[in-house]
Motif scaffolding. Structure first.
Motif, PDB file in Angstrom:
ATOM      1  N   GLY A  21       0.822  -1.218   0.000  1.00 23.15           N
ATOM      2  CA  GLY A  21       0.000   0.000   0.000  1.00 23.15           C
ATOM      3  C   GLY A  21       0.846   1.254   0.000  1.00 23.15           C
ATOM      4  N   THR A  22       1.904   1.279   0.814  1.00 22.02           N
ATOM      5  CA  THR A  22       2.760   2.463   0.841  1.00 22.02           C
ATOM      6  C   THR A  22       3.571   2.588  -0.437  1.00 22.02           C
ATOM      7  OG1 THR A  22       4.461   1.284   2.103  1.00 22.02           O
ATOM      8  CG2 THR A  22       2.888   2.625   3.358  1.00 22.02           C
ATOM      9  N   ASP A  23       3.923   1.479  -1.062  1.00 24.40           N
ATOM     10  CA  ASP A  23       4.590   1.536  -2.369  1.00 24.40           C
ATOM     11  C   ASP A  23       3.679   2.187  -3.403  1.00 24.40           C
ATOM     12  OD1 ASP A  23       6.854   0.302  -1.370  1.00 24.40           O
ATOM     13  OD2 ASP A  23       6.401  -1.666  -2.242  1.00 24.40           O
ATOM     14  N   ILE A  24       2.406   1.847  -3.363  1.00 23.78           N
ATOM     15  CA  ILE A  24       1.448   2.425  -4.306  1.00 23.78           C
ATOM     16  C   ILE A  24       1.231   3.907  -4.006  1.00 23.78           C
ATOM     17  CG2 ILE A  24      -0.973   2.357  -5.065  1.00 23.78           C
ATOM     18  CD1 ILE A  24      -0.762  -0.741  -4.777  1.00 23.78           C
ATOM     19  N   LEU A  25       1.149   4.274  -2.727  1.00 23.06           N
ATOM     20  CA  LEU A  25       1.028   5.691  -2.363  1.00 23.06           C
ATOM     21  C   LEU A  25       2.243   6.487  -2.843  1.00 23.06           C
ATOM     22  CD1 LEU A  25      -0.430   5.612   1.258  1.00 23.06           C
ATOM     23  CD2 LEU A  25      -1.486   6.617  -0.774  1.00 23.06           C
ATOM     24  N   THR A  26       3.414   5.924  -2.651  1.00 23.85           N
ATOM     25  CA  THR A  26       4.636   6.592  -3.107  1.00 23.85           C
ATOM     26  C   THR A  26       4.616   6.771  -4.618  1.00 23.85           C
ATOM     27  OG1 THR A  26       5.885   5.689  -1.245  1.00 23.85           O
ATOM     28  CG2 THR A  26       7.168   6.453  -3.151  1.00 23.85           C
ATOM     29  N   ALA A  27       4.178   5.744  -5.326  1.00 21.82           N
ATOM     30  CA  ALA A  27       4.094   5.825  -6.788  1.00 21.82           C
ATOM     31  C   ALA A  27       3.080   6.886  -7.219  1.00 21.82           C
ATOM     32  CB  ALA A  27       3.729   4.465  -7.374  1.00 21.82           C
ATOM     33  N   LEU A  28       1.964   6.980  -6.506  1.00 20.95           N
ATOM     34  CA  LEU A  28       0.987   8.032  -6.824  1.00 20.95           C
ATOM     35  C   LEU A  28       1.617   9.411  -6.661  1.00 20.95           C
ATOM     36  CD1 LEU A  28      -2.297   6.660  -5.199  1.00 20.95           C
ATOM     37  CD2 LEU A  28      -1.855   7.015  -7.645  1.00 20.95           C
ATOM     38  N   ALA A  29       2.455   9.581  -5.641  1.00 15.67           N
ATOM     39  CA  ALA A  29       3.140  10.854  -5.439  1.00 15.67           C
ATOM     40  C   ALA A  29       4.148  11.103  -6.563  1.00 15.67           C
ATOM     41  CB  ALA A  29       3.834  10.866  -4.080  1.00 15.67           C
ATOM     42  N   GLU A  30       4.869  10.068  -6.963  1.00 18.03           N
ATOM     43  CA  GLU A  30       5.867  10.205  -8.017  1.00 18.03           C
ATOM     44  C   GLU A  30       5.237  10.503  -9.380  1.00 18.03           C
ATOM     45  OE1 GLU A  30       9.151   7.208  -5.981  1.00 18.03           O
ATOM     46  OE2 GLU A  30       7.873   6.462  -7.595  1.00 18.03           O
ATOM     47  N   LEU A  31       4.052   9.988  -9.598  1.00 12.80           N
ATOM     48  CA  LEU A  31       3.370  10.155 -10.887  1.00 12.80           C
ATOM     49  C   LEU A  31       2.325  11.268 -10.835  1.00 12.80           C
ATOM     50  CD1 LEU A  31       2.913   6.370 -11.743  1.00 12.80           C
ATOM     51  CD2 LEU A  31       4.637   7.935 -12.663  1.00 12.80           C
ATOM     52  N   ALA A  32       2.363  12.074  -9.800  1.00 11.62           N
ATOM     53  CA  ALA A  32       1.386  13.150  -9.596  1.00 11.62           C
ATOM     54  C   ALA A  32       1.409  14.117 -10.771  1.00 11.62           C
ATOM     55  CB  ALA A  32       1.702  13.892  -8.295  1.00 11.62           C
ATOM     56  N   PRO A  33       0.290  14.745 -11.055  1.00 13.36           N
ATOM     57  CA  PRO A  33      -0.902  14.833 -10.214  1.00 13.36           C
ATOM     58  C   PRO A  33      -1.857  13.649 -10.367  1.00 13.36           C
ATOM     59  CG  PRO A  33      -1.182  16.273 -12.097  1.00 13.36           C
ATOM     60  CD  PRO A  33       0.206  15.686 -12.204  1.00 13.36           C
ATOM     61  N   ALA A  34      -1.820  12.940 -11.486  1.00 10.21           N
ATOM     62  CA  ALA A  34      -2.726  11.803 -11.669  1.00 10.21           C
ATOM     63  C   ALA A  34      -2.125  10.857 -12.695  1.00 10.21           C
ATOM     64  CB  ALA A  34      -4.103  12.272 -12.126  1.00 10.21           C
ATOM     65  N   THR A  35      -2.548   9.604 -12.622  1.00  5.62           N
ATOM     66  CA  THR A  35      -2.007   8.595 -13.532  1.00  5.62           C
ATOM     67  C   THR A  35      -3.039   7.506 -13.797  1.00  5.62           C
ATOM     68  OG1 THR A  35      -0.117   7.140 -13.934  1.00  5.62           O
ATOM     69  CG2 THR A  35      -0.983   7.182 -11.695  1.00  5.62           C
ATOM     70  N   SER A  36      -2.833   6.804 -14.885  1.00  6.31           N
ATOM     71  CA  SER A  36      -3.726   5.698 -15.231  1.00  6.31           C
ATOM     72  C   SER A  36      -3.341   4.461 -14.421  1.00  6.31           C
ATOM     73  CB  SER A  36      -3.618   5.382 -16.728  1.00  6.31           C
ATOM     74  OG  SER A  36      -2.320   4.886 -17.021  1.00  6.31           O
ATOM     75  N   LEU A  37      -4.255   3.535 -14.347  1.00  5.23           N
ATOM     76  CA  LEU A  37      -4.003   2.280 -13.643  1.00  5.23           C
ATOM     77  C   LEU A  37      -2.847   1.532 -14.292  1.00  5.23           C
ATOM     78  CD1 LEU A  37      -4.690   0.068 -11.589  1.00  5.23           C
ATOM     79  CD2 LEU A  37      -6.431  -0.754 -13.190  1.00  5.23           C
ATOM     80  N   SER A  38      -2.828   1.462 -15.612  1.00  3.23           N
ATOM     81  CA  SER A  38      -1.777   0.699 -16.298  1.00  3.23           C
ATOM     82  C   SER A  38      -0.399   1.326 -16.054  1.00  3.23           C
ATOM     83  CB  SER A  38      -2.069   0.592 -17.789  1.00  3.23           C
ATOM     84  OG  SER A  38      -2.171   1.866 -18.373  1.00  3.23           O
ATOM     85  N   ARG A  39      -0.321   2.624 -16.103  1.00  4.59           N
ATOM     86  CA  ARG A  39       0.967   3.298 -15.855  1.00  4.59           C
ATOM     87  C   ARG A  39       1.411   3.095 -14.412  1.00  4.59           C
ATOM     88  NH1 ARG A  39       2.255   9.587 -15.859  1.00  4.59           N
ATOM     89  NH2 ARG A  39       4.510   9.477 -15.832  1.00  4.59           N
ATOM     90  N   LEU A  40       0.480   3.180 -13.471  1.00  2.00           N
ATOM     91  CA  LEU A  40       0.785   2.968 -12.063  1.00  2.00           C
ATOM     92  C   LEU A  40       1.273   1.535 -11.835  1.00  2.00           C
ATOM     93  CD1 LEU A  40       0.775   4.047  -9.151  1.00  2.00           C
ATOM     94  CD2 LEU A  40      -1.641   3.391  -9.019  1.00  2.00           C
ATOM     95  N   ALA A  41       0.571   0.571 -12.416  1.00  5.79           N
ATOM     96  CA  ALA A  41       0.953  -0.832 -12.258  1.00  5.79           C
ATOM     97  C   ALA A  41       2.347  -1.081 -12.831  1.00  5.79           C
ATOM     98  CB  ALA A  41      -0.073  -1.732 -12.943  1.00  5.79           C
ATOM     99  N   GLU A  42       2.630  -0.498 -13.976  1.00  9.57           N
ATOM    100  CA  GLU A  42       3.954  -0.642 -14.575  1.00  9.57           C
ATOM    101  C   GLU A  42       5.019  -0.006 -13.680  1.00  9.57           C
ATOM    102  OE1 GLU A  42       6.269   1.191 -18.400  1.00  9.57           O
ATOM    103  OE2 GLU A  42       4.205   0.529 -18.715  1.00  9.57           O
ATOM    104  N   HIS A  43       4.707   1.150 -13.124  1.00  6.79           N
ATOM    105  CA  HIS A  43       5.652   1.885 -12.272  1.00  6.79           C
ATOM    106  C   HIS A  43       6.033   1.085 -11.025  1.00  6.79           C
ATOM    107  CE1 HIS A  43       7.652   5.612 -11.038  1.00  6.79           C
ATOM    108  NE2 HIS A  43       7.190   5.389  -9.815  1.00  6.79           N
ATOM    109  N   VAL A  44       5.064   0.397 -10.429  1.00  5.67           N
ATOM    110  CA  VAL A  44       5.345  -0.377  -9.206  1.00  5.67           C
ATOM    111  C   VAL A  44       5.707  -1.826  -9.508  1.00  5.67           C
ATOM    112  CG1 VAL A  44       3.980   1.085  -7.669  1.00  5.67           C
ATOM    113  CG2 VAL A  44       2.893  -0.872  -8.782  1.00  5.67           C
ATOM    114  N   GLY A  45       5.598  -2.228 -10.778  1.00  2.00           N
ATOM    115  CA  GLY A  45       5.971  -3.589 -11.160  1.00  2.00           C
ATOM    116  C   GLY A  45       5.038  -4.650 -10.627  1.00  2.00           C
ATOM    117  N   MET A  46       3.741  -4.346 -10.641  1.00  2.00           N
ATOM    118  CA  MET A  46       2.724  -5.289 -10.162  1.00  2.00           C
ATOM    119  C   MET A  46       1.645  -5.441 -11.217  1.00  2.00           C
ATOM    120  SD  MET A  46       1.929  -4.083  -6.301  1.00  2.00           S
ATOM    121  CE  MET A  46       3.167  -3.152  -5.452  1.00  2.00           C
ATOM    122  N   PRO A  47       0.907  -6.543 -11.155  1.00  2.00           N
ATOM    123  CA  PRO A  47      -0.229  -6.681 -12.075  1.00  2.00           C
ATOM    124  C   PRO A  47      -1.283  -5.607 -11.785  1.00  2.00           C
ATOM    125  CG  PRO A  47       0.269  -8.771 -10.981  1.00  2.00           C
ATOM    126  CD  PRO A  47       1.094  -7.720 -10.321  1.00  2.00           C
ATOM    127  N   ALA A  48      -1.912  -5.123 -12.840  1.00  2.00           N
ATOM    128  CA  ALA A  48      -2.922  -4.070 -12.692  1.00  2.00           C
ATOM    129  C   ALA A  48      -4.065  -4.511 -11.785  1.00  2.00           C
ATOM    130  CB  ALA A  48      -3.457  -3.666 -14.068  1.00  2.00           C
TER     131      ALA A  48
END
Length: 129
Positions: A21-48
């Motif tokens: 959860g904190t990895d995903i929160l950190t990724a949301l901050a890094e990809l701010a202000p907003a990002t797609s699910l696919s981009r977020l999943a790729e950024h954290v290296g997890m399945p969407a």
């Protein structure tokens, strides 16, 4: 499996879930202000699908939000609350003083640190040349 070992495994799962959860929160901050699910999943290296499950929990707790128009995800109001609380504990003068002294030594000039106050910039620390 004993009760104590079953309880220990449950705690480890909870800790791992918190880490994800904190990895995903950190990724949301890094990809701010907003990002797609696919981009977020790729950024954290997890399945969407896994990221989506965590996002639903983060949205329910206010730490993330989804834009109804774009379907993009961003940080929510609870993340802002936590960030502002951390910022409130930050001692800017203490953190900046060593860098200010280094700058003074490099330039051989008097340097000062100013912060924005309710009446404009205010000098809060001076390093004499």
């Amino acid at each position: 499996m004993t009760e104590s070992s079953a309880g220990g495994a449950g705690r480890r799962q909870k800790v791992q879930a918190a880490e994800v959860g904190t990895d995903i929160l950190t990724a949301l901050a890094e990809l701010a202000p907003a990002t797609s699910l696919s981009r977020l999943a790729e950024h954290v290296g997890m399945p969407a699908s896994k990221v989506h499950r965590y996002l639903q929990a983060l949205i329910a707790s206010g730490f993330a939000e989804q834009d109804a128009t774009t379907n993009h995800y961003g940080l929510g109001p609870a993340a802002l609350f936590v960030g502002l609380a951390a910022l409130g504990r930050l001692d800017v003068v203490k953190l900046a003083t060593p860098y200010l002294a280094e700058l003074r030594d490099e330039l051989n000039e008097t340097c000062f640190l100013a912060v924005w106050g309710n009446r404009g910039p205010t000098v809060v620390h001076v390093e004499q040349a």
